[in-house]
Design an enzyme around this catalytic site. Structure first.
Site, PDB file in Angstrom:
ATOM      1  N   GLU A 133       0.821  -1.203   0.000  1.00 17.21           N
ATOM      2  CA  GLU A 133       0.000   0.000   0.000  1.00 17.21           C
ATOM      3  C   GLU A 133       0.859   1.258   0.000  1.00 17.21           C
ATOM      4  O   GLU A 133       1.930   1.292   0.605  1.00 17.21           O
ATOM      5  CB  GLU A 133      -0.886   0.029   1.253  1.00 17.21           C
ATOM      6  N   CYS A 163       3.356   8.133   1.824  1.00 19.41           N
ATOM      7  CA  CYS A 163       3.769   7.126   2.789  1.00 19.41           C
ATOM      8  C   CYS A 163       3.982   5.828   2.007  1.00 19.41           C
ATOM      9  O   CYS A 163       3.044   5.309   1.400  1.00 19.41           O
ATOM     10  CB  CYS A 163       2.664   6.978   3.836  1.00 19.41           C
ATOM     11  N   CYS A 204      -2.674   1.499   8.125  1.00 14.33           N
ATOM     12  CA  CYS A 204      -1.728   0.760   7.296  1.00 14.33           C
ATOM     13  C   CYS A 204      -2.095  -0.722   7.201  1.00 14.33           C
ATOM     14  O   CYS A 204      -2.348  -1.378   8.194  1.00 14.33           O
ATOM     15  CB  CYS A 204      -0.374   0.956   7.950  1.00 14.33           C
TER      16      CYS A 204
HETATM   17  S1  SF4 Z   1       3.394  -1.229  13.296  1.00 15.36           S
HETATM   18 FE1  SF4 Z   1       4.684  -3.033  13.755  1.00 15.36          FE
HETATM   19  S2  SF4 Z   1       3.693  -4.773  12.682  1.00 15.36           S
HETATM   20 FE2  SF4 Z   1       2.869  -2.853  11.827  1.00 15.36          FE
HETATM   21  S3  SF4 Z   1       4.118  -2.434   9.995  1.00 15.36           S
HETATM   22 FE3  SF4 Z   1       5.010  -1.276  11.725  1.00 15.36          FE
HETATM   23  S4  SF4 Z   1       6.588  -2.641  12.610  1.00 15.36           S
HETATM   24 FE4  SF4 Z   1       5.258  -3.906  11.299  1.00 15.36          FE
END
Ligand code: SF4
Length: 352
Positions: A95, A108, A339
């Site tokens: 993404e 991003c 995300c």
């Molecule tokens: S928040 Fe943690 S699990 Fe999610 S993409 Fe970032 S590093 Fe990976």
């Protein structure tokens, strides 16, 4: 065609493309023309590189076909946010999110297909890492973002390595990506306009500090104590808070850049007054910034977002503790902007 397998055109610097041209018996300057064509003029294929003789265009098309990333789906929010499901050359998907700001547009980008860090509040971590993205695949997400906003009369000025993946787990490729994106022959982006996020890989923070790139470091903290952080982020078991903060202080001293700490507020989990004061205690005494994130719910996770009042109270305590603290603007909520959500939903459609 062994050599063509070794040369990744989209991940190549001007110098590497010049060497490729020389190895083919072509004048060196054709390498710079190719780099400019790829990133400044954003050609879709060699046929658009009209400064080249046709024979060279044809031979490169055969030996080194361009494998640009492609949008397989684009969602636009009312606030102008674009969420792009991006298809890579091998059919895998990541993404990319384009965000409008007062100062222009940021993108991003994702750095890995999936993520192994397993943060318990994150949509991306629900899909394990299957591979790293190349420098060219990360750079091409910026190119794609520029293609999509060109009709708005803008270009991308800021890049956040905050999409799917742990950027510092793909260290060599993200550093090469930033060097390529900085090249004046291409996108010409200022290093100061890059933000590299990390869940806290301490050895890589030290390495990045010594890399000589004045980029902003954003550390996902999300808790002021190790027991709580470990319950949210397994990485804390290997890299606990005290040495993590020491690495961040080193980063700030070495680069002159203020470190940003990301803190997603989860109701009843990490958002109390006491936890705000604990956060002040661990961060006091060095130049940093706390970015409070109203959490975007992920159906598979049990958390709920903190109330607006709670977020504001938490911010007040951190600020009164002498630490710069802002609340991240919520953008793109209606388009799965957390995300990993868009990709996961698309993949669920094709899962048995
Ligand atoms: S928040 Fe943690 S699990 Fe999610 S993409 Fe970032 S590093 Fe990976």
């Amino acid at each position: 065609m062994a050599e063509s397998q070794r040369v990744d055109i989209l991940s190549s610097s001007v110098e590497e493309l010049e060497q490729l041209m020389i190895s083919q018996g072509v004048p060196r300057y054709r390498g710079r023309q190719l780099f400019e064509g790829l990133w400044r003029h954003r050609i879709a294929n060699y046929s658009e590189l009209t400064v080249w003789p046709q024979a060279l265009r044809l031979s490169m098309e055969t030996a080194y076909p361009l494998r640009r990333v492609e949008p397989s789906r684009v969602q636009e929010g009312h606030d102008g946010t674009l969420k792009i499901l991006v298809k890579l050359f091998d059919g895998q998907q990541v993404e990319t999110v384009v965000l409008p700001h007062d100062y222009g547009y940021s993108v991003c980008v994702s750095s890995q297909v999936g993520c192994n860090m397993g943060c318990h509040f994150c949509a991306s971590g629900l899909l394990k890492r299957s591979r790293n993205l190349t420098a060219g695949e990360i750079l091409d997400q910026v190119r794609l973002a520029n293609d999509l906003i060109q009709e708005r009369g803008h270009v991308i000025s800021h890049v956040d390595l905050m999409g799917i993946g742990e950027p510092l787990d793909n260290y060599d490729n993200i550093v090469k990506f930033m060097r390529l994106a900085h090249d004046p022959a291409g996108l010409n982006l200022s290093y100061r306009h890059f933000t590299v996020s990390t869940s806290g890989l301490i050895p890589r923070i030290y390495r990045l500090a010594d890399e000589g790139l004045p980029v902003t470091l954003a550390v996902s903290l999300h808790a002021p104590t190790d027991p709580l952080r470990q319950s949210l982020m397994p990485v804390d078991k290997a890299y606990p808070i005290a040495p993590l903060i020491a690495a961040c202080r080193y980063y700030s001293e070495k680069t002159g850049r203020r470190v940003s700490f990301e803190y997603a507020l989860l109701a009843g989990v990490n958002d109390s007054d006491e936890q705000a004061r604990q956060l002040v205690d661990i961060l006091s005494g060095f130049s940093c910034h706390v970015n409070l994130i109203p959490w975007n719910p992920v159906p598979e996770h049990p958390f709920t977002p903190s109330s607006k009042n709670r977020v504001e109270q938490f911010q007040r305590i951190v600020q009164e503790g002498g630490i710069s603290c802002t609340i991240r603007k919520e953008m793109g909520q209606e388009i799965d902007a957390a995300c990993g959500q868009l990709r996961r939903r698309e993949e669920a459609k094709v899962s048995p």
